[in-house]
Structure formats: C-alpha cells, structure tokens
Design a protein around this motif. Structure first.
Motif, PDB file in Angstrom:
ATOM      1  N   ASP A   1      12.312  -0.493  -0.467  1.00 37.31           N
ATOM      2  CA  ASP A   1      13.192   0.526  -1.206  1.00 37.31           C
ATOM      3  C   ASP A   1      14.182   1.217  -0.107  1.00 37.31           C
ATOM      4  O   ASP A   1      15.299   1.504  -0.504  1.00 37.31           O
ATOM      5  N   ASP A   2      13.876   1.298   0.998  1.00 39.38           N
ATOM      6  CA  ASP A   2      14.481   1.806   2.164  1.00 39.38           C
ATOM      7  C   ASP A   2      15.801   0.995   2.363  1.00 39.38           C
ATOM      8  O   ASP A   2      16.939   1.474   2.826  1.00 39.38           O
TER       9      ASP A   2
ATOM     10  N   TRP B   1      13.502  -6.797   6.858  1.00 38.81           N
ATOM     11  CA  TRP B   1      12.389  -5.736   6.796  1.00 38.81           C
ATOM     12  C   TRP B   1      11.147  -6.738   7.521  1.00 38.81           C
ATOM     13  O   TRP B   1      10.650  -6.100   8.384  1.00 38.81           O
ATOM     14  N   ARG B   2      11.096  -7.750   7.238  1.00 40.18           N
ATOM     15  CA  ARG B   2       9.787  -8.615   7.970  1.00 40.18           C
ATOM     16  C   ARG B   2      10.102  -8.603   9.320  1.00 40.18           C
ATOM     17  O   ARG B   2       8.971  -8.574  10.100  1.00 40.18           O
TER      18      ARG B   2
ATOM     19  N   CYS C   1       5.142  -2.097   2.122  1.00 34.21           N
ATOM     20  CA  CYS C   1       6.120  -3.128   1.649  1.00 34.21           C
ATOM     21  C   CYS C   1       7.055  -2.608   0.980  1.00 34.21           C
ATOM     22  O   CYS C   1       8.414  -2.857   1.013  1.00 34.21           O
ATOM     23  N   ARG C   2       6.656  -2.118   0.025  1.00 32.95           N
ATOM     24  CA  ARG C   2       7.419  -1.803  -1.311  1.00 32.95           C
ATOM     25  C   ARG C   2       8.161  -0.462  -0.830  1.00 32.95           C
ATOM     26  O   ARG C   2       9.514  -0.449  -1.048  1.00 32.95           O
ATOM     27  N   ALA C   3       7.841   0.319   0.132  1.00 35.45           N
ATOM     28  CA  ALA C   3       8.624   1.495   0.470  1.00 35.45           C
ATOM     29  C   ALA C   3       9.844   0.882   1.347  1.00 35.45           C
ATOM     30  O   ALA C   3      10.724   1.394   1.544  1.00 35.45           O
TER      31      ALA C   3
ATOM     32  N   ASP D   1      15.096  -2.373  -5.229  1.00 34.65           N
ATOM     33  CA  ASP D   1      13.977  -1.995  -5.882  1.00 34.65           C
ATOM     34  C   ASP D   1      12.848  -2.971  -6.168  1.00 34.65           C
ATOM     35  O   ASP D   1      12.896  -3.986  -6.189  1.00 34.65           O
ATOM     36  N   PRO D   2      11.731  -2.374  -5.412  1.00 34.20           N
ATOM     37  CA  PRO D   2      10.418  -3.244  -5.497  1.00 34.20           C
ATOM     38  C   PRO D   2       9.793  -3.781  -6.756  1.00 34.20           C
ATOM     39  O   PRO D   2       9.520  -5.161  -6.664  1.00 34.20           O
TER      40      PRO D   2
END
Length: 387
Positions: free
Chosen positions: A205-206, A253-254, A200-202, A210-211
């Motif tokens: 970031d995409d 994202w989710r 999820c951090r990646a 910033d995570p």
C-alpha cells in the motif's frame, strides 16, 4: 584454498573418533550448527546411533535470559542435542586443531509457524507457509536479529555463517511432499512466494499498490502456470505474467525488507562478538530468489558482511556476480555437496574446486562431513589433498 566442513553437534558428541576423522579430511575449519531447523539425519559412523530426528527447529545450546517474557523465542533442542551440545562439540573439535564457526539457520522454522501462525508468509490464495516466517513483521524481525546475535556468538566460535537470512517461500523440503505435480518455474515460484500478511499488505500500500487488487492479479497471473504452460524466463516471466510495474513494486518492497534485516542482523552479531569475528551469509546473487540461500544484491551484501557462502553443487555460475563485486579480504566460499546420495560429487572435488577458484571463489564449504559415507570422505581427503 581454505576449506570448512559442515557438522552437527550430534555427529561429534559421543563419538571420540569424530574430531580427528574430520581433521584428517584436510579441512582447517568446521561450520558447526548452533541453531537449526527440524531434520532427520543419518550418523553413519556414530557408536551409539545411526539416525537422529530433530523434531523441531531449535537452538543447540541453553536458551539465554534475553527471551524471558517474549512470545517469540527460540526452542531448546530435545534429546537429540541435550544440554550445551554446541559447546561440547566445539571444544572437542578445537582440541583436534580445527577452527570452529557457528552455523545459524534463521527465517526457517516450522514450529514457530505452527505455534504462532500470524508470523508466517501468506500467499495470494490465503495459504500460510508455517516454515517461512515473514521477515517484514516487526516482532519477527526482532526475534531473528536477537537469535542471530545469540546463536552466532557462541563460546569458542571465531565466526559465523547465517543461513536463511531473507525471504523464504513455497520451496521447502517437507515430509511426504506432493507439490511437484506442476512445474512452477522461477516466475511461478516467485508469485507463490509473495506474502500478503498484514505487514506486507501495508508495505504494498505504501508503494501505491492496492493489496487486494495485487493478490487478485497474482492469482490471475498464476493461471497459465496451473495449466502447465512452460516457464523458463526468470524475472522476465514474472513481468509478463504480473505486469512490469506491479512486479517491480513487489520486488522493491521485498528487496528493501531483506536488505534492512540483513544489515540489522549483521550489526547485532558484530556488537555481540569479539574483534575479528567473521560474519558470512548464505546467499544467491539473484535478489528475487528465496530459500536457505536467499537472494541478495552482491554489491550491497559484500558491503555489509565479511563475505558469502554460495551454492555451487549444480555448477559454479552463481559465483560470478559476487566475484565482480568482491572487496579486499571478502570471502566468497563455494559450497559443494560431497554426499553422493544427496546429489554431491566428492570424486570430482579437486576439479570442481579449481573451477570455482577460477570463477572467484576464495574458500570452500563442504556439505556435509557427518552425513557422508566412508567412501565419500575418502574421496574428499583425496580431493583436498590434490588442491
């Protein structure tokens, strides 16, 4: 209006009277658990036991050969559902004239999280939720897709209902639970359900986030919640606490992660199933909601699956968004709890079903034929008879 009752194999196996008793309710179908999470359940009419304790999430049939050598794999049930418990129950229910559909719980598995901690959702404070596999992780997604295909397409099943095919979060029925001291509201629940595992951090970031900064922002946003300030603003509350752009990015994202998993899992089930096999998802029409009925986009999910099962025990309002997007022959099943001791209202079943039909429901799901008292089952018989 077609109705189906949820049933566990242990409600049926060893109780010769169970299939006819369920058929006598007036249902045409049963939704029979094939893969299920840990639970402790009453069996109020079984001749051999009154309480069944399923110690961990398990498949209720022999584990298939596809899992050999894989780190993430389903666990067979213990003594609470020995052998091919699903097939045994399905066969006796079919002999009573009932159509059998499988019931498959997916991204809800405390044993998986305990034995493979890295698979779990990690909140902004670094706490892991072992009951909640992170659906962004490639290995976890592969496990869920294969489990969906195997557990759904059991011998004799005419269809399946896939539960928890999406994000799970903080909310969870847990032993001796002590998390109710602060009312999180919808915005707090969302923020506490955001995952910060490496996958999820990646993903953040995409999207240009910033995570580390995002996690810090989530912790800051939650401070008013811990102080007990009320929240009844839903998504607007998330945007107010976190900021419109960061909130929107996390949701993007989710949403994309859940949508692609749902597409993959339904495609895998259909590839394994015979022609005409029905695939339904337990779903909520608000995409940022999490849990057993994960949030979806109604138009998207009705283009992917054959329909949805929608929680309606608290009222039928969630049916509307699905009804507005319904395609021809799509199933919109109103899920009504008929166990009085679990907040259900079997005595108002006929009226509740009629209201659900007015709002777009095409079928009913009744939770749960095995858990209900004799008085509740009699009320169900009367209610279905009045429809």
């Amino acid at each position: 209006m077609k109705a189906s009752a949820f049933v566990y194999p242990w409600d049926v196996n060893g109780d010769p009277a169970a299939p006819d008793r369920i058929a006598a309710l007036g249902v045409r179908q049963v939704t029979l658990a094939a893969a299920y999470h840990s639970t402790r359940a009453l069996t109020p009419r079984h001749p051999r036991h009154r309480v069944v304790t399923a110690e961990h999430a398990a498949v209720l049939y022999p584990v298939g050969s596809r899992w050999q050598g894989r780190a993430l794999r389903p666990y067979p049930a213990g003594g609470w559902a020995p052998g091919d418990a699903y097939a045994e129950a399905a066969a006796t229910l079919a002999r009573a004239g009932l159509e059998v559909h499988s019931w498959v719980v997916l991204a809800h598995n405390s044993r998986l999280g305990a034995e493979h901690p890295a698979t779990s959702v990690v909140n902004a404070y670094g706490d892991r939720y072992p009951w909640a596999p992170c659906i962004a992780q490639p290995a976890t997604r592969a496990y869920l897709v294969d489990l969906a295909a195997e557990a759904a397409v059991r011998p004799g099943a005419a269809g399946t209902e896939l539960e928890s095919l999406g994000w799970y979060g903080l909310q969870h029925l847990h032993a001796h639970d002590k998390t109710g001291g602060v009312g999180l509201g919808e915005s707090g629940q969302y923020l506490m359900s955001l995952c910060f595992c490496p996958a999820c951090r990646a993903g953040y970031d995409d999207l240009g986030l910033d995570p580390d900064e995002l996690a810090a922002a989530v912790r800051t946003a939650l401070e008013p919640v811990w102080r007990g300030l009320p929240d009844d603003e839903g998504w607007a509350g998330v945007e107010k606490l976190l900021g419109t752009e960061p909130a929107g990015a996390t949701r993007a994202w989710r949403d994309a992660t859940a949508r692609s998993l749902q597409e993959e899992a339904v495609a895998a089930v259909r590839a394994a199933a015979p022609e005409g096999f029905q695939v339904l998802l337990h779903a909520d029409p608000v995409s940022y909601h999490v849990g057993a009925n994960p949030g979806v986009d109604p138009a998207h999910i009705l283009s992917v699956a054959d329909g949805v099962v929608v929680p309606c025990t608290g009222g039928p309002a969630l049916l509307g968004p699905f009804a507005q997007q319904r395609r021809e022959k799509a199933v919109i099943a109103a899920n009504l709890t008929v166990v009085s001791g679990m907040g259900g209202s079997p005595g108002t079943l006929a009226a509740d079903a009629a209201r659900a039909r007015e709002l777009g429901a095409t079928e009913l799901r009744l939770y749960h034929a095995g858990l209900a008292s004799d008085a509740d089952l009699e009320a169900v018989r009367e209610g279905l008879g009045a429809l």
